[in-house]
Every structure is written in structure tokens, then in C-alpha cells.
Design a protein around this motif. Structure first.
Motif, short mmCIF file in Angstrom:
data_model
loop_
_atom_site.label_atom_id
_atom_site.label_comp_id
_atom_site.label_asym_id
_atom_site.label_seq_id
_atom_site.Cartn_x
_atom_site.Cartn_y
_atom_site.Cartn_z
N UNK A 438 0.83 -1.21 0.00
CA UNK A 438 0.00 0.00 0.00
C UNK A 438 0.86 1.26 0.00
N UNK A 439 2.05 1.17 0.62
CA UNK A 439 2.96 2.33 0.66
C UNK A 439 3.58 2.59 -0.71
N UNK A 441 2.96 0.91 -3.56
CA UNK A 441 2.06 0.70 -4.68
C UNK A 441 2.23 -0.67 -5.31
N UNK A 442 1.11 -1.26 -5.77
CA UNK A 442 1.18 -2.55 -6.44
C UNK A 442 1.93 -2.41 -7.76
N UNK A 443 1.85 -1.21 -8.35
CA UNK A 443 2.76 -0.82 -9.43
C UNK A 443 3.71 0.17 -8.75
N UNK A 444 4.86 -0.26 -8.26
CA UNK A 444 5.65 0.53 -7.32
C UNK A 444 6.13 1.87 -7.87
N UNK A 445 6.28 2.82 -6.95
CA UNK A 445 6.84 4.12 -7.26
C UNK A 445 8.19 3.93 -7.97
N UNK A 446 8.38 4.67 -9.05
CA UNK A 446 9.62 4.57 -9.81
C UNK A 446 9.58 3.56 -10.93
N UNK A 447 8.48 2.82 -11.04
CA UNK A 447 8.36 1.82 -12.11
C UNK A 447 8.18 2.50 -13.47
N UNK A 463 -2.21 4.98 -6.35
CA UNK A 463 -3.58 5.50 -6.34
C UNK A 463 -4.04 5.65 -4.89
N UNK A 464 -4.94 6.59 -4.65
CA UNK A 464 -5.43 6.85 -3.30
C UNK A 464 -6.30 5.70 -2.81
N UNK A 465 -7.20 5.23 -3.67
CA UNK A 465 -8.14 4.18 -3.28
C UNK A 465 -7.58 2.79 -3.62
N UNK A 466 -7.79 1.85 -2.70
CA UNK A 466 -7.27 0.50 -2.91
C UNK A 466 -7.88 -0.15 -4.15
N UNK A 468 -8.40 1.14 -6.88
CA UNK A 468 -7.71 1.66 -8.07
C UNK A 468 -6.21 1.35 -8.03
N UNK A 469 -5.83 0.29 -7.31
CA UNK A 469 -4.41 0.01 -7.06
C UNK A 469 -3.58 -0.08 -8.34
N UNK A 470 -4.21 -0.53 -9.44
CA UNK A 470 -3.48 -0.69 -10.69
C UNK A 470 -3.52 0.59 -11.54
N UNK A 471 -4.00 1.70 -10.93
CA UNK A 471 -4.12 2.96 -11.67
C UNK A 471 -3.45 4.08 -10.89
#
Length: 524
Positions: A438-439, A441-447, A463-466, A468-471
Motif C-alpha cells: 500500500x505504501x 504501490x502494487x505498481x511501485x513508485x519509480x516503475x 492510487x489513493x483508493x485500494x 484503483x491500485x493498478x491505476x
């Protein structure tokens, strides 16, 4: 994590074949530059940083030696060559604005290795309240020596920039001009709304200010680690005040904008690995602990403990620590003993009393693993602390995504998360690992990601909402033809068009480490 659908495509998939070809095109353009102008700009930036490095060396050397000393010959000679190159058509200016350095009007973005030098020059110029230094082609060796002598011998607390200018004139120094400070007008309140007045948005100038403060906090924390490590090696007295102030500042900034600080953990430099790794682990640990509900005071204590979790490595000879090849059996024993040595070193330091439990746990437990498969090995039962379980995750993630002396090529953040999830419940606490995703991101920061528009983008924040994790929020860095863009737009991938369809989507992750593309430039 197992439900994440942005897997690498195979050549058998006909629909992905054009993208594979496009990716190869992008790789070539990213690696070699798309335009001659871009290459020229990169060369100018490189020369500008070399000029800053030599200026920093000249100033530091002048503090120790007289202006006529031979120790000044090399930095002076190199600076003259650089000035003649850069100031061929017009004078070259190094300008300071809101703690950002510019070469002329171009912002000099720095990497982890360069940050210490840049920070030193920024601090020196700020003490004098100098907004810029302009060097003309007429400058001589004598001019540079006199300038450096005045810079270190005059007291900026009692002398002004005008006094400095007058002394330069009196000593007949030519080709060096001092500028007054220039500052952007920034809002003081970091929680202020955007210029458009929309709730929940942050104004551009506020973002700039927060970025400046975050970068400075990172640099000061790295400096504190370096200072403490040197004190341990030299057996000197340790002052934790700088480190405590840096961590308290980081906690304050983290509470306001977590993503900006976590973006700085993308800074990768094998030459400065120990210092940067320690700060990165501290930032990641604070973010994770915040998700677990730590109060603010406890976050600062944890951050300080994480900052010095690897202090045991200061007991290992540098030739072993920096060895590029395989370790011998004896060297492996020393490396695996560093958690225990860290506790002993911290406990014996002059300047610290009653070693805090979190600091001891951070050093002792960060390589143990949840199932005790790591080290140190214990014969008696041991209950892992929450601090240790947090540190295991933060330490492993940053270590695997970083380049090392013995492994120059790091792994992509998404690949590291997949590996770590394969060890969930074994090496890592499963609940904490989910919170960690959650910190970052499932698509991590810097990817690095490919969008459905064939544009290339870097992930700036989750993304703010879980749901929308892939957005995540991304920044476009290359057009569909693969040409790099300096000022591409930032896109919120959760935004939909009038028909209810998403305007932009991620087609797939691209391994930025495979293409040797450093995304940290978009976070400094």
C-alpha cells in the motif's frame, strides 16, 4: 499481488508483438538519446556538475592551504578548462534558487552520488546569501585563488555580499561576478489548496517547496549516517542531534506527502550504497510503521533506529565491505556478524546512553527472517519485535532494488515485490507485507510503464483508493515514437472520459533496470 494482471507478455501473443517491437525501439532511444540536442544538453549538464565539483574541492582545499599552495593547482587548472569550454560564447552562471542549482536557466538534476557535493555548495552559497556565481572567459588562476581565499577567510555572519564584491574589486579579481538571491514565491502552508481552489489538490509552488524540503532532509540524514560511521571507525564521540533533527523533519514531511519522500528512495548509487541504503530503509520503515498505526513520536524513534540499522558494517574493513568479487568464508562470517556487532558498537558509543530497544532490535533482527532462517542464528527461543519485522521488509526491498559493489545491476521494484510475496509468511510478516505494498504501490513508485497510447511513463505515486491500485499517478516521459520528453504531463489513471471509460491505462510494466534507465531523475 497474485491477481495483478500486468504480467510480461510472451512472443506467442499476437496482440503484444507490436508492443515488443516498440519496446525495443524505446530501449534504443532511451539508451542513446533521441536527438543530437539532447546529447548536447546532457554534455553541458555533465560539464556543469564537474564545474561544481571542482569549485567544491577548491573551497575545501582553500580552508586548509594558502592561496599559493600547490594543492590548489589541480582544481584551479580543471576549473579554468571547464570555464573556457562552457563560457566560450558567453559567461557561464551557476545559479541557486530555492535550494535548486541551475546551470544558466537549466535545472541541474542530481543523482544519489552527486547529492553530497551539490548540498555542500548549496550550504556554502546560502551562508553567504549568494544567488549565483558567473564566470567569464577572462578569469585567471590568480582570480580563482583570490576568490576562494576570500570565500573561506571572510565571515559571512559579519560581511555582506556587497563587502565580498568590494574585496574582489580591491584585489583586482576579474571574470567572477556574484548574484543576489532569486527565489520563487512559495506558500508557507504545505497543506494549502491548489491555485484553482479545488479541495484535495496541491498547488505547483507548494509541490516545489515540499520537494526542496524532502531533498534537504534526505541529504542531511545521509550526512548523519556518514558522520556516525566515520566516528565509529575512528573511535570518536558521536553527536546524534543532526540525525534526530533530520528524522523528525522526515516524519513531519511524511505525514504531509508520503509519495514525494518515497520517490527519493529510487536514488540508486553503489558507490554511496551504505549511506543511501540507510536513509531509504528509514523512509520505507517510517511509511510502513505509519500504516500500522505508530504514533508520531514512535515514528521518529523507529526512523532513527532504522537509520543506524547497518552500523555493524562499520566494524568490517572497507576492503571487505567494498569487495567486488566473492567473499571468502572468513569474510562471510564477518558480514553475517554485523547485526550483533552493530548492537555492541551502538552500546559502546560515547554520546549515547541507555541504548533504546528499537535501535538494538533494528540492528540485531533485520536479517533474521520471520522463520529464523536468516542470521544471526540463536540457540534459545527469541520473539521478533515489530521493529525487526518492519526492518526486514524495508531492508530487503531497498537492497534488492539497489545496485551494489558486487552486483551493479539492480532489480526492478515490481520484480522484487513478486519475489518478496513468494516468501510471505516465511521470511516476511504477511500482514506487514500487504501494508508495505500500500505504501509503494502494487505498481511501485519509480516503475517504468507502457500506456495504452504507446507512451512511456514513470509511476510517481500509488492510487489513493485500494480499488484503483493498478491505476497510479504517472508522468509521461516519452512519446509513442520513443522520443524522450522533458516536460511530459502527469496523468491520473483513475480519470474517465464522458463515456465512462478510462482515458489512460497501463498496458504492461517495463523493466527499467533491463533498459538501464534511471527513473530517479523524476524525483529530485
Amino acid at each position: 499481488m497474485s491477481d495483478f494482471k500486468l504480467a510480461q507478455p510472451t512472443a506467442k501473443d499476437d496482440q503484444t508483438q507490436p508492443l515488443l517491437t516498440h519496446e525495443k525501439s524505446l530501449s534504443q532511444k532511451i539508451g542513446h538519446g533521441s536527438e543530437a540536442g539532447d546529447i548536447l544538453d546532457q554534455q553541458l549538464v555533465m560539464l556543469g556538475f564537474q564545474l561544481i565539483t571542482q569549485l567544491n574541492t577548491l573551497i575545501k582545499t582553500s580552508k586548509i592551504h594558502g592561496r599559493a599552495n600547490a594543492a590548489l593547482d589541480k582544481p584551479v587548472e580543471t576549473m579554468l578548462t571547464l570555464i573556457q569550454t562552457l563560457a566560450h560564447d558567453q559567461p557561464v552562471t551557476l545559479r541557486l534558487q530555492n535550494d535548486f542549482l541551475f546551470l544558466g536557466e537549466s535545472h541541474l538534476k542530481v543523482n544519489a552520488q552527486q547529492m553530497a557535493v551539490i548540498g555542500s555548495i548549496i550550504d556554502s552559497l546560502n551562508k553567504w546569501k549568494i544567488g549565483g556565481l558567473t564566470f567569464g572567459s577572462v578569469v585567471t588562476s590568480k582570480d580563482l585563488r583570490e576568490f576562494a581565499y576570500l570565500f573561506v577567510s571572510m565571515d559571512p555572519a559579519t560581511k555582506s555580499v556587497d563587502d565580498f564584491r568590494q574585496e574582489l574589486k580591491t584585489r583586482d579579481v576579474n571574470g567572477i561576478d556574484l548574484e543576489d538571491p532569486r527565489e520563487l514565491e512559495l506558500h508557507e502552508d504545505l497543506s494549502a489548496g491548489s491555485d484553482s481552489g479545488k479541495p484535495g489538490e496541491t498547488s505547483t509552488d507548494t509541490k516545489v517547496q515540499h520537494k526542496i524540503q524532502s531533498k534537504n532532509a534526505y541529504a542531511k540524514a545521509a550526512s548523519a549516517v556518514g558522520g556516525l560511521e566515520k566516528s565509529v571507525r575512528d573511535g570518536g564521540t558521536v553527536n546524534f542531534k543532526q540525525a534526530k533533527r533530520a528524522i523528525q523533519n522526515i516524519v513531519d514531511l511524511m505525514m504531509q506527502d508520503e509519495a514525494t519522500l518515497l520517490g527519493l528512495t529510487t536514488l540508486r548509487c553503489h558507490d554511496q550504497y551504505t549511506h543511501n541504503h540507510s536513509v531509504n530503509v528509514s523512509l520505507l520503515s517510517i511509511a510502513l510503521a505509519n500504516r500500522t498505526g505508530y504514533p508520531k513520536v514512535a515514528l521518529a524513534d523507529l526512523g532513527l533506529a532504522a537509520l543506524f540499522h547497518d552500523m555493524g558494517k562499520s566494524t568490517i574493513p572497507l576492503e571487505v565491505l567494498n569487495k567486488p568479487g566473492e567473499f571468502s568464508d572468513e569474510e562471510w562470517v564477518a558480514m553475517r556478524n554485523h547485526p550483533t556487532e552493530g548492537v555492541l558498537s551502538l552500546a559502546e558509543l560515547r554520546g549515547i546512553t541507555n541504548l533504546p530497544a528499537r535501535m538494538a532490535a533494528a540492528s540485531f533482527e533485520h536479517h533474521m527472517n520471520l522463520d529464523y532462517s536468516g542470521y544471526p542464528k540463536l540457540k534459545t527461543p527469541w520473539k521478533l519485535s515489530l521493529t525487526g519485522r518492519i526492518l526486514m521488509i524495508a531492508d530487503c526491498y531497498d537492497a534488492m532494488t539497489s545496485s551494489r559493489v558486487y552486483r551493479r545491476e539492480p532489480m526492478s521494484p515490481s520484480k522484487v515485490l513478486n519475489i518478496m510475496f513468494g516468501k510471505s509468511g516465511k521470511s516476511f510478516d504477511a500482514t506487514l507485507l500487504k501494508l508495505f505494498v500500500n505504501c509503494v504501490g502494487i505498481v511501485p513508485i519509480g516503475s517504468l510503464v507502457m500506456l495504452n497510447t504507446d507512451e512511456l511513463a514513470v509511476v510517481l505515486r500509488p492510487a489513493v483508493e485500494r480499488a484503483d491500485a493498478e491505476r497510479p499517478l504517472v508522468k509521461v516521459i516519452a512519446d509513442p515514437e520513443g522520443n524522450l520528453m522533458d516536460s511530459g504531463p502527469e496523468l491520473d489513471l483513475t480519470v474517465k472520459d464522458i463515456s465512462g471509460d478510462y482515458r489512460h491505462s497501463i498496458v504492461r510494466l517495463i523493466d527499467n533496470t533491463e533498459h538501464q534507465f534511471d527513473t530517479s531523475r523524476y524525483f529530485v
